[in-house]
Design an enzyme around this catalytic site. Structure first.
Site, PDB file in Angstrom:
ATOM      1  N   ARG A  46       0.798  -1.203   0.048  1.00 44.92           N
ATOM      2  CA  ARG A  46       0.042  -0.195   0.020  1.00 44.92           C
ATOM      3  C   ARG A  46       0.948   1.330   0.074  1.00 44.92           C
ATOM      4  O   ARG A  46       0.702   2.301  -0.732  1.00 44.92           O
ATOM      5  CB  ARG A  46      -0.899   0.088   1.151  1.00 44.92           C
ATOM      6  CG  ARG A  46      -1.692   1.510   1.372  1.00 44.92           C
ATOM      7  CD  ARG A  46      -2.989   1.219   2.189  1.00 44.92           C
ATOM      8  NE  ARG A  46      -2.928   0.349   3.349  1.00 44.92           N
ATOM      9  CZ  ARG A  46      -2.382   0.583   4.412  1.00 44.92           C
ATOM     10  NH1 ARG A  46      -1.684   1.835   4.702  1.00 44.92           N
ATOM     11  NH2 ARG A  46      -2.390  -0.216   5.606  1.00 44.92           N
ATOM     12  N   TYR A  98     -15.587  16.496 -16.217  1.00 48.82           N
ATOM     13  CA  TYR A  98     -16.231  15.048 -16.208  1.00 48.82           C
ATOM     14  C   TYR A  98     -17.417  14.983 -15.152  1.00 48.82           C
ATOM     15  O   TYR A  98     -17.059  15.519 -14.151  1.00 48.82           O
ATOM     16  CB  TYR A  98     -14.827  13.929 -15.953  1.00 48.82           C
ATOM     17  CG  TYR A  98     -15.534  12.579 -15.539  1.00 48.82           C
ATOM     18  CD1 TYR A  98     -16.423  12.145 -16.444  1.00 48.82           C
ATOM     19  CD2 TYR A  98     -15.160  12.276 -14.374  1.00 48.82           C
ATOM     20  CE1 TYR A  98     -16.682  10.752 -16.263  1.00 48.82           C
ATOM     21  CE2 TYR A  98     -15.512  10.841 -14.163  1.00 48.82           C
ATOM     22  CZ  TYR A  98     -16.371  10.250 -14.984  1.00 48.82           C
ATOM     23  OH  TYR A  98     -16.692   8.871 -14.649  1.00 48.82           O
ATOM     24  N   ASP A 170      -6.607  18.647 -14.807  1.00 50.26           N
ATOM     25  CA  ASP A 170      -6.992  17.121 -15.178  1.00 50.26           C
ATOM     26  C   ASP A 170      -6.569  16.975 -16.492  1.00 50.26           C
ATOM     27  O   ASP A 170      -7.137  17.697 -17.374  1.00 50.26           O
ATOM     28  CB  ASP A 170      -8.532  16.710 -15.011  1.00 50.26           C
ATOM     29  CG  ASP A 170      -8.866  15.193 -15.545  1.00 50.26           C
ATOM     30  OD1 ASP A 170      -8.247  14.820 -16.256  1.00 50.26           O
ATOM     31  OD2 ASP A 170      -9.900  14.845 -15.068  1.00 50.26           O
ATOM     32  N   LYS A 195      -7.675   5.886 -19.741  1.00 47.08           N
ATOM     33  CA  LYS A 195      -8.054   6.404 -20.862  1.00 47.08           C
ATOM     34  C   LYS A 195      -6.663   6.146 -21.877  1.00 47.08           C
ATOM     35  O   LYS A 195      -6.064   4.996 -21.951  1.00 47.08           O
ATOM     36  CB  LYS A 195      -8.428   7.845 -20.844  1.00 47.08           C
ATOM     37  CG  LYS A 195      -9.698   8.387 -19.755  1.00 47.08           C
ATOM     38  CD  LYS A 195     -10.922   7.472 -20.094  1.00 47.08           C
ATOM     39  CE  LYS A 195     -11.934   7.340 -19.079  1.00 47.08           C
ATOM     40  NZ  LYS A 195     -11.859   7.775 -17.677  1.00 47.08           N
TER      41      LYS A 195
HETATM   42  C1  LIG Z   1     -11.466  13.707 -17.769  1.00 47.49           C
HETATM   43  C2  LIG Z   1     -11.776  12.683 -16.809  1.00 47.49           C
HETATM   44  N1  LIG Z   1     -11.169  12.642 -15.596  1.00 47.49           N
HETATM   45  C3  LIG Z   1     -11.381  11.663 -14.577  1.00 47.49           C
HETATM   46  C4  LIG Z   1     -12.047  10.559 -15.048  1.00 47.49           C
HETATM   47  C5  LIG Z   1     -12.381   9.614 -14.023  1.00 47.49           C
HETATM   48  O1  LIG Z   1     -11.538   8.548 -14.153  1.00 47.49           O
HETATM   49  P1  LIG Z   1     -11.921   6.948 -13.677  1.00 47.49           P
HETATM   50  O2  LIG Z   1     -12.840   6.765 -14.555  1.00 47.49           O
HETATM   51  O3  LIG Z   1     -10.723   6.230 -14.117  1.00 47.49           O
HETATM   52  O4  LIG Z   1     -12.121   6.869 -12.256  1.00 47.49           O
HETATM   53  C6  LIG Z   1     -12.558  10.445 -16.123  1.00 47.49           C
HETATM   54  C7  LIG Z   1     -13.371   9.202 -16.687  1.00 47.49           C
HETATM   55  O5  LIG Z   1     -14.136   9.069 -17.608  1.00 47.49           O
HETATM   56  C8  LIG Z   1     -12.707  11.602 -17.232  1.00 47.49           C
HETATM   57  O6  LIG Z   1     -13.103  11.407 -18.440  1.00 47.49           O
END
Ligand SMILES: Cc1ncc(COP(=O)(O)O)c(C=O)c1O
Length: 380
Positions: A46, A98, A170, A195
């Protein structure tokens, strides 16, 4: 070393023990101590794990940051970052982030005493007017999901730095191949590695990249204390994905440009959202701050929701599925899928309509992708 080389060689590679050229998967929960109080550098997975460490070092170098940390999901990475704050702190976030990010802020972190303002990050004045004495963080996503809005990162960082506000970006959509937020002064970068970084739709994961010793220490503490880390096998899958990130991103972009141009010229299409199109309001900023425009294209179909539903049912090469950034082309209906967790009023306010369709343009042959879009739209 340059980006393409780092993507393959960063971190401890080859492995120090036997010289394995592919990073070994240290699938272990614990590590045997050499003596009382003496380890070989690892004690419990961890806290830290050698496979995870290679991924963390790789992403830190690709983003040109201080240190990287790998998490179980993108949301685990985001949730951990939010714990840098405390009750009473105020956060300004892009309003078209998101859907899961919006949900984390509005439906989870609010209950812990954090305060949020969501706004379109396209004007210095709007952002400055929203800043309060307790504003501690500015959260940006560019290009945004699903509208591909572009934030001028330099402008936001300038506002934040003058007031000692932490900036978090992000960078999931652009990836460090196309945009390196730390070059513009961003303090923390987060990714959903689910992604493009993984790129094969076979893992969920997240990363955070820090820029100072203080942030590094704090994120390491929170990751360990909250237990939000990624598993060794998932780290290995993301590492393997990153090795081909540069070539994949080039092809994603090439295919996305062709899809955006096809849609822009189609009489049945109301609007196309792709920062690579000159008609996109953020095109000039994107051209300046990014090295490429990415592989996601959103658009609105004419003809109402019935037409949209028919289209979504008909695509064959584009699979109707959430997520993006993989080799597979995916089609998403944000209003009922990825952004369903946003209240309808908020979706409407920011422009996520019922007619909006998001395409993650994959790596299939471009002619097959265009043919698929054409047959899904017919008969007009
Ligand atoms: C721009 C963006 N940030 C964060 C996330 C969240 O990631 P996760 O689905 O791996 O938890 C997503 C998921 O679609 C996303 O498109």
């Amino acid at each position: 070393m340059r980006f393409e080389t780092l993507a393959i060689h960063a971190g401890e590679r080859p492995d120090a023990t036997f010289g394995a050229i592919s990073v070994p998967i240290y699938q272990t929960s614990t590590f045997v101590f050499e003596d009382v109080g003496k380890t070989k550098g690892y004690d419990y997975s961890r806290t830290a794990n050698p496979t995870r460490k290679v991924l963390e070092d790789t992403i830190a170098q690709l983003e040109e940051g201080k240190a990287g940390f790998a998490f179980a999901t993108g949301m685990a990475a985001e949730a951990t970052v939010m714990h840098l704050l405390k009750a009473g702190d105020h956060v300004i976030s892009g309003d078209d982030v998101y859907g899961g990010t919006y949900r984390l802020f509005q439906n989870v972190m609010c209950d812990f005493g954090l305060e949020f303002t969501f706004l379109r990050m396209d004007s210095r004045r709007t952002i400055e007017e929203a800043i309060k004495p307790n504003t501690k963080m500015l959260w940006l996503e560019t290009p945004s999901n699903p509208l591909l809005n572009i934030v001028d990162v330099e402008m936001v960082v300038d506002i934040a730095k003058k007031r000692n506000i932490l900036t978090v970006m992000d960078n999931t959509f652009a990836t460090p191949y196309f945009l390196r937020p730390i070059e513009y002064g961003v303090d923390l970068v987060v990714h959903s590695t689910t992604k493009y970084l993984n790129g094969h739709c076979d893992v969920v994961g997240g990363v955070v990249v820090t820029t100072t010793d203080e942030l590094t220490e704090r994120v390491q503490f929170l990751l360990n204390a909250m237990g939000t880390c990624a598993s060794p096998f998932d780290c290995w899958l993301v590492l393997r994905g990153i090795e081909t990130l540069p070539v994949r991103m080039k092809q994603h972009e090439q295919n996305a440009i062709a899809v955006a141009n096809y849609l822009a010229g189609h009489p049945g299409v109301k609007r196309v959202f792709y920062p690579g199109l000159e008609s996109h309001p953020g095109h000039e900023i994107a051209k300046r701050q990014m090295r490429g425009f990415g592989g996601v294209v959103s658009f609105e179909l004419k003809g109402g929701t019935e037409r949209v539903n028919t289209f979504l049912k008909r695509t064959k090469v584009f699979s109707l599925a959430e997520s993006l950034g993989g080799v597979f082309s995916l089609v998403d209906h944000p209003a009922t899928m990825t952004h369903a967790s946003m209240p309808k009023e908020h979706r409407e306010k920011v422009g996520i309509t019922e007619e909006l369709i998001r395409l993650s343009v994959g790596l299939e042959n471009i002619d097959d992708l265009i043919d698929d879009l054409r047959q899904a739209r017919a008969p007009s």
